[in-house]
Design a protein around this motif. Structure first.
Motif, short mmCIF file in Angstrom:
data_model
loop_
_atom_site.label_atom_id
_atom_site.label_comp_id
_atom_site.label_asym_id
_atom_site.label_seq_id
_atom_site.Cartn_x
_atom_site.Cartn_y
_atom_site.Cartn_z
N ASP A 45 0.83 -1.20 0.00
CA ASP A 45 0.00 0.00 0.00
C ASP A 45 0.87 1.25 0.00
OD1 ASP A 45 -1.79 2.19 1.14
OD2 ASP A 45 -3.21 0.54 1.00
N ASN A 46 0.42 2.29 -0.65
CA ASN A 46 1.23 3.52 -0.75
C ASN A 46 0.88 4.55 0.32
OD1 ASN A 46 -1.23 4.41 -1.60
ND2 ASN A 46 -0.58 5.07 -3.65
N ASP A 47 0.23 4.12 1.39
CA ASP A 47 -0.17 5.02 2.48
C ASP A 47 1.04 5.29 3.39
OD1 ASP A 47 -1.25 6.41 4.58
OD2 ASP A 47 -2.99 5.09 4.82
N PHE A 48 1.74 6.39 3.13
CA PHE A 48 2.93 6.73 3.93
C PHE A 48 2.56 7.06 5.37
CE2 PHE A 48 6.03 9.72 5.66
CZ PHE A 48 7.23 9.06 5.42
N TYR A 49 1.43 7.72 5.59
CA TYR A 49 1.00 8.09 6.94
C TYR A 49 0.82 6.86 7.81
CZ TYR A 49 -1.81 10.01 10.74
OH TYR A 49 -2.30 10.36 11.98
N PHE A 50 0.31 5.77 7.23
CA PHE A 50 0.04 4.54 7.97
C PHE A 50 1.31 3.73 8.21
CE2 PHE A 50 -1.62 0.07 8.00
CZ PHE A 50 -2.38 0.16 9.16
N THR A 51 2.23 3.73 7.26
CA THR A 51 3.41 2.86 7.33
C THR A 51 4.71 3.59 7.62
OG1 THR A 51 3.85 3.06 4.96
CG2 THR A 51 2.34 1.30 5.66
N ARG A 52 4.78 4.87 7.30
CA ARG A 52 5.99 5.69 7.43
C ARG A 52 7.13 5.21 6.53
NH1 ARG A 52 3.16 9.16 9.12
NH2 ARG A 52 3.61 10.62 10.80
N THR A 53 6.80 4.49 5.47
CA THR A 53 7.75 4.17 4.41
C THR A 53 7.05 4.32 3.07
OG1 THR A 53 7.21 1.81 4.69
CG2 THR A 53 9.27 2.60 5.69
N MET A 61 15.00 -2.46 3.70
CA MET A 61 16.31 -1.82 3.88
C MET A 61 16.48 -1.28 5.30
SD MET A 61 17.99 -2.31 1.11
CE MET A 61 17.11 -3.89 1.07
N LEU A 62 15.40 -0.71 5.85
CA LEU A 62 15.47 -0.19 7.21
C LEU A 62 15.68 -1.31 8.23
CD1 LEU A 62 12.64 2.52 7.15
CD2 LEU A 62 15.11 2.90 7.21
N PRO A 205 6.30 1.61 12.50
CA PRO A 205 5.09 0.91 12.06
C PRO A 205 5.30 -0.02 10.87
CG PRO A 205 4.98 3.23 11.47
CD PRO A 205 6.16 3.08 12.39
N SER A 206 6.32 0.20 10.06
CA SER A 206 6.50 -0.62 8.86
C SER A 206 6.96 -2.04 9.16
CB SER A 206 7.50 0.04 7.90
OG SER A 206 6.83 0.87 6.99
#
Length: 299
Positions: A45-53, A61-62, A205-206
């Motif tokens: 999913d491309n929801d950055f707010y939800f995943t922070r990636t 990578m993180l 969160p990711s």
């Protein structure tokens, strides 16, 4: 690595990863279960707010190389807690013996055969902490961070007090009578805490919302209902039933269950310590963080 079995009326889908490398290799090479996840994949999913990636690869990578975002806040929190927490340590008892770390000159001159000073060190107690990285979908990034940061500080405080701390990091979620349970071996009781190594799984969160979600999307025995919401986080009671924990083991569960709201991190720490103490008797007391605070071992 993966096994499927029944226990306490639950169907358990259990993964056991010996290292981060093994986990990443597994989710990169296993096929997606298209019987269940036939269209939408939460891990992508491309929801950055939800995943922070921005994407799944960034999350990988993180985890592999470390996450440094807000890492300075961990160090600030640790200093804040240590400032207000008085650590109680049990001193080693000194006695005379045939061998030791230093001579007792007086005993030697008196002809006493026990002319060396030795110490009887207290037995190192072990604390088992079980940290469920799974959280509900409405849990905020600040709640996730505060819960992880407080846990990291708690581990370091206990280690500095002389406890051996076994930090068990896992995820456990449930849909109907199915439980998805994944264990990650990131710290043993013999190892000192490496904050940089465990920061991402505990505080970002990711780890759940991309990487563990991808693991669920690849799980062969998972039922179709998981595709709608990816399950709900197991509570303290369910975790203890599935893992068969001892009464004094510490479970770090859902933030709201422990009174963590993501606002003032010291207030969150107070409520989390209170939750831990109230659940059952511990080998230590975590009191409120104020002018009279102390973290005391029970006698």
């Amino acid at each position: 690595m993966y096994k499927y079995y029944k226990k306490n009326n639950y169907q358990i889908m259990e993964y056991d990863f010996s290292s981060i490398t093994e986990f990443l290799e597994y989710i990169e090479n296993m096929p997606i279960n298209r019987r269940v996840f036939d269209s939408y994949l939460a891990s992508e999913d491309n929801d950055f707010y939800f995943t922070r990636t921005n994407n799944l690869n960034e999350a990988k990578m993180l985890l592999k190389y470390g996450c440094h975002e807000d890492f300075d806040k961990i160090l600030e929190l640790k200093l804040t807690l240590e400032k207000y927490i008085k650590m109680a340590r049990t001193k080693a008892r000194q006695f005379n013996y045939y061998v030791g770390y230093a001579p007792d000159v007086k005993a030697y001159l008196e002809g006493c055969p026990l002319s060396m000073l030795n110490k009887e060190r207290p037995k190192r107690k072990q604390v088992d902490i079980y940290y469920n990285s799974a959280i509900l979908g409405d849990v905020s990034v600040k709640e996730i961070f505060n819960r992880g940061a407080i846990t990291l500080c708690l581990v370091e405080i206990l280690e500095n007090m002389g406890f051996g701390v076994n930090l068990n990091i896992f995820t456990m979620s449930q849909y109907d009578n199915q439980i998805h349970y994944a264990k990650f071996n990131l710290k043993s009781v013999a190892e000192r805490l490496n904050i940089q190594k465990v920061f991402f799984p505990l505080c970002h969160p990711s780890f759940l919302r991309r990487l563990v979600f991808r693991l669920r999307e690849e799980t062969p025995d998972i039922e179709h209902g998981w595709s709608n919401g990816y399950g709900r986080t197991c509570d303290d009671y369910t975790i203890r039933k599935v893992i068969d924990l001892k009464a004094n083991d510490i479970v770090i569960c859902q933030p709201s269950e422990m009174g963590i709201y993501g606002n003032n991190i010291v207030d969150d720490a107070n409520r989390m310590f209170e939750y831990i103490n109230n659940f059952n008797e511990k080998d230590f007391i975590l009191e409120s963080i104020d002018d009279s605070v102390k973290l005391n071992m029970r006698r």
